[in-house]
Design an enzyme around this catalytic site. Structure first.
Site, PDB file in Angstrom:
ATOM      1  N   GLY A  83     -10.848  37.147  66.455  1.00  0.00           N
ATOM      2  CA  GLY A  83     -10.844  38.498  66.447  1.00  0.00           C
ATOM      3  C   GLY A  83     -10.212  38.621  65.345  1.00  0.00           C
ATOM      4  O   GLY A  83      -9.616  39.439  64.479  1.00  0.00           O
ATOM      5  N   TYR A 140     -23.222  38.036  67.451  1.00  0.00           N
ATOM      6  CA  TYR A 140     -24.011  38.010  66.832  1.00  0.00           C
ATOM      7  C   TYR A 140     -24.858  39.197  66.526  1.00  0.00           C
ATOM      8  O   TYR A 140     -25.485  39.651  65.686  1.00  0.00           O
ATOM      9  CB  TYR A 140     -24.990  36.863  67.433  1.00  0.00           C
ATOM     10  CG  TYR A 140     -24.646  35.609  67.246  1.00  0.00           C
ATOM     11  CD1 TYR A 140     -23.700  35.451  66.816  1.00  0.00           C
ATOM     12  CD2 TYR A 140     -24.642  35.059  68.885  1.00  0.00           C
ATOM     13  CE1 TYR A 140     -23.035  33.983  66.710  1.00  0.00           C
ATOM     14  CE2 TYR A 140     -23.811  33.737  69.422  1.00  0.00           C
ATOM     15  CZ  TYR A 140     -22.898  33.215  68.808  1.00  0.00           C
ATOM     16  OH  TYR A 140     -22.497  32.263  68.514  1.00  0.00           O
TER      17      TYR A 140
END
Length: 163
Positions: free
Chosen positions: A93, A131
């Site tokens: 994160g 992704y």
């Protein structure tokens, strides 16, 4: 602040631990057979076959990217195959995975490589979303095949009679 750097021989134990952690994450906790000696030889031996970069934050290695070169016969240039990208859960994160992938993309761009590619488990939705958020596309027209174990040995045994 984070730092990405090429792996060094002293990083082998932490990279191997991260490989074990990745195996747990990927629901294969007992699948890793790699050893520190094998990893060290592949990365730093007489004929290295893989490359690795680590990312440091808070004074410690928090993740790694392990990769090797592939080759596009159509493009006529190399590419990067990303074997593993892993960031410790407690460090996620903070953009470390994105930074590692961006670093590999910059290597590919600087060297004139055609692509960076990798595989992701179908159930791994968090990684797939990550992704895709970067613009990566799922190559759905391709299926991955693998020879291992007995099947690998059986096909290898055909080599003498196949020629």
């Amino acid at each position: 602040m984070s730092l990405i750097r090429a792996a060094e021989p002293a990083d082998v134990p932490v990279i191997l631990q991260l490989i074990h952690d990745l195996a747990v994450y990927e629901r294969e906790p007992d699948a890793v057979r790699n050893t520190a000696d094998a990893l060290r030889d592949a990365l730093f031996g007489e004929q290295p076959t893989i490359y690795a970069h680590v990312i440091e934050a808070d004074g410690a290695v928090q993740g790694f990217a392990l990769w090797f070169l592939n080759y596009s016969t159509w493009e006529g240039v190399n590419g990067i195959y990303l074997e593993d990208l892993y960031v410790r859960p407690e460090a996620r994160g903070a953009g470390l995975g994105k930074a590692l992938l961006a670093h590999l993309a910059s290597i590919a761009a600087e060297r004139g490589y055609a692509r960076v590619e990798w595989s992701v488990l179908n159930w791994n939705e968090p990684s797939i979303r990550f992704y895709e958020s970067l613009g990566a596309t799922n190559q759905t027209e391709w299926s991955t095949f693998r020879l291992t174990g007995d099947a690998l040995a059986e096909v290898a045994a055909l080599a003498d009679s196949a020629a």
